[in-house]
Write an enzyme that holds these catalytic residues in place. Structure first.
Site, short mmCIF file in Angstrom:
data_model
loop_
_atom_site.label_atom_id
_atom_site.label_comp_id
_atom_site.label_asym_id
_atom_site.label_seq_id
_atom_site.Cartn_x
_atom_site.Cartn_y
_atom_site.Cartn_z
N LYS A 30 0.82 -1.20 0.00
CA LYS A 30 0.00 0.00 0.00
C LYS A 30 0.87 1.27 0.00
O LYS A 30 2.09 1.18 0.13
CB LYS A 30 -0.97 -0.04 1.18
CG LYS A 30 -1.95 -1.23 1.10
CD LYS A 30 -2.86 -1.17 -0.11
CE LYS A 30 -3.58 -2.44 -0.52
NZ LYS A 30 -4.38 -3.14 0.45
C1 LIG Z 1 -5.47 -4.15 0.77
C2 LIG Z 1 -6.92 -3.95 0.76
C3 LIG Z 1 -7.75 -4.26 1.84
C4 LIG Z 1 -7.27 -5.04 3.05
O1 LIG Z 1 -6.17 -4.54 3.68
P1 LIG Z 1 -5.16 -5.57 4.40
O2 LIG Z 1 -4.24 -4.65 5.13
O3 LIG Z 1 -4.50 -6.37 3.33
O4 LIG Z 1 -5.97 -6.41 5.32
C5 LIG Z 1 -9.09 -3.91 1.79
N1 LIG Z 1 -9.60 -3.32 0.70
C6 LIG Z 1 -8.85 -3.03 -0.39
C7 LIG Z 1 -9.50 -2.34 -1.54
C8 LIG Z 1 -7.49 -3.36 -0.41
O5 LIG Z 1 -6.76 -3.10 -1.49
#
Ligand SMILES: *Cc1c(COP(=O)(O)O)cnc(C)c1O
Length: 380
Positions: free
Chosen positions: A188
Site C-alpha cells: 500500500k
Molecule cells: C489491501 C486492501 C484491503 C485489506 O487490507 P489488508 O491490510 O491487506 O488487510 C481492503 N480493501 C482493499 C481495496 C485493499 O486493497
C-alpha cells in the site's frame, strides 16, 4: 509438458523501504514489548496529525480496520452493506465477519468507483451501511446520495486501503468526517509490513473501536500493566497493531512527501506513455488530488488474456485487480447482474506500479503493452 513462467523482471507491486525501517524495528524488538505499546500510540498520533483529525485507531490490518469499523457502526446479522463487487475480497470478508450480507454494487467504467446512483440503485430496506472503495487512490464523492442515506440512518464507511495521502477537496481522505479505513499492508502507499488504521467520527466511536480491537478489555495496555485485574466489557477481537509494525509505519511516514511525489510522477509517466497506445483505456485516478496505488487500463476482452500472457512472458508483472467478487464461489449467494463490473472483469489489466520503478521502466511497459495489443489483434 509443463510450461515455465519466467520470473517477472518488473513485479506488479513491491514495498519500498527508505532505510530507517530496519533500525526502527530493531529498537522496537529491543524494547521487549511487541503488543500495542507507546510506539503504537505514537503512530496513531502521527497519523492523526498528518491527516489533521482528532484521533486515529491502529489495528492489525486493513481488513480488521473494516471489520472493527463496521462493528463499531452497529452492523451485524440481518443487515445489508452495499459494496462494489470490483474490490479486493477483503472488503467483502470484513462485511461477512460481522454477520451482515454484502449487497454488490456496480461501478463507473471511467473510475471503477461507485457513484451516488450506483449506491441508490442498490438500496434495500435492509441497507445499514455503504462501503465505497477508493479504487486506485481516488476519493469517492457520494454527496448526491448522502441525504437519502442520512434519512435512513445508513453509515458510510470508506475503504480507503488504496488512498492513504489522497485528497478529497481540500482535506485528506480520512479528514472529511466519514468513518474511514486505511490499510498499511506490504504494497500500500504506506506500509507497516501489516497494519491498518481507522479514523473514527467521534470520541465515543474511537472508544468502541479500541474496545473491539483489544478483546473487549476496558483498560489500555499501559493501564493494565499497573493494575491487579482487568475488565472485559463486551465482544472484542485480537486486532491491535504490534509495536514492530507501528515502528515501520512511523519510519515510512517520515518520508511520505517523497512517496507522494514518486507515485504521482510514475502515474503521470504512464499516462504520457499510454497516450499513443491504441486499444488501452487508462482508468482515471484524479492524479491532481490522489496518491495513486495502481495504474489500471482496460483492454478489449477478446485480447486481454493474450496481452496478459505476452507481457508476463516478457517479464512484465501485469495483474487483474480485481476479479469481480459477485462471481466468486464464496459470495455466490449474494450475486446479482452487474454489467459494467462483469465487462471490466474481462478487460482489466493492472500495470506494474511501485517505487522501485524508473520512468524508463514505465515507458518500457507502455511500449510493450502497445506491442502486445497489436500482436493479440493480429493473432485473432
Ligand atoms: C489491501 C486492501 C484491503 C485489506 O487490507 P489488508 O491490510 O491487506 O488487510 C481492503 N480493501 C482493499 C481495496 C485493499 O486493497
Amino acid at each position: 509438458m509443463k510450461t515455465s513462467t519466467a520470473a517477472a523482471a518488473i513485479p506488479n507491486a513491491r514495498p519500498f523501504l527508505y532505510g530507517q525501517e530496519a533500525s526502527a524495528i530493531t529498537a522496537a524488538l529491543r524494547s521487549g514489548q511487541y503488543g500495542h505499546t507507546d510506539t503504537t500510540d505514537a503512530f496513531e498520533a502521527a497519523i492523526a496529525a498528518f491527516l489533521d483529525v482528532p484521533d486515529a485507531v491502529a489495528v492489525a490490518s486493513g481488513t480488521s480496520a473494516l471489520h472493527v469499523a463496521l462493528l463499531a457502526a452497529g452492523i451485524g446479522p440481518g443487515d445489508e452493506v452495499i459494496v462494489p463487487s470490483l474490490t479486493f475480497c477483503a472488503s467483502v470478508q470484513a462485511i461477512l465477519a460481522t454477520g451482515a450480507a454484502p449487497r454488490f454494487a456496480d461501478v463507473s467504467p471511467r473510475t471503477l468507483c461507485v457513484d451516488s446512483h450506483h449506491v441508490l440503485d442498490a438500496l434495500t430496506p435492509s441497507t445499514r451501511a455503504v462501503v465505497p472503495v477508493l479504487y486506485g487512490g481516488r476519493a469517492v464523492d457520494l454527496a448526491d446520495a448522502e441525504p437519502a442515506l442520512a434519512e435512513r440512518g445508513i453509515t458510510v464507511i470508506e475503504d480507503a486501503a488504496h488512498a492513504f495521502g489522497s485528497y478529497a477537496g481540500t482535506r485528506r481522505v480520512g479528514a472529511t468526517g466519514k468513518l474511514t479505513c486505511f490499510s498499511f499492508g506490504p504494497i500500500k502507499n504506506l506500509t507497516c509490513g501489516q497494519g491498518g488504521m481507522i479514523v473514527p467520527r467521534s470520541p465515543e466511536e474511537a472508544e468502541k473501536c479500541r474496545l473491539l480491537r483489544g478483546l473487549g478489555i476496558v483498560e489500555s495496555p499501559a493501564q493494565r500493566a499497573e493494575a491487579t485485574s482487568y475488565t472485559v466489557d463486551g465482544f472484542g477481537l485480537r486486532a491491535q497493531m504490534s509495536s514492530l509494525n507501528a515502528a515501520v509505519g512511523l519510519a515510512q511516514l517520515d518520508h511520505f512527501t517523497e512517496t507522494q511525489t514518486a507515485r504521482k510522477a510514475l502515474w503521470r509517466t504512464y499516462a504520457d506513455a499510454l497516450h499513443d497506445v491504441g486499444g488501452a483505456t487508462l482508468i482515471d485516478v484524479d492524479i491532481e488530488q490522489s496518491v495513486p496505488h495502481l495504474c489500471a487500463v482496460l483492454v478489449a476482452a477478446r485480447d486481454r488474456d493474450h496481452v496478459f500472457r505476452t507481457l508476463r512472458r516478457r517479464g512484465i508483472g501485469v495483474g487483474t485487480h480485481y476479479p469481480p467478487n459477485h462471481q466468486q464461489p464464496a459470495f455466490a449467494t449474494w450475486s446479482r447482474p452487474l454489467p459494467v463490473t462483469e465487462g471490466v472483469g474481462r478487460e482489466i489489466l493492472t500495470l506494474p506500479f511501485h517505487q522501485h520503478m524508473t520512468h524508463a521502466d514505465a515507458e518500457h511497459v507502455g511500449m510493450e503493452l502497445g506491442k502486445a495489443i497489436v500482436e493479440a489483434e493480429a493473432d485473432r
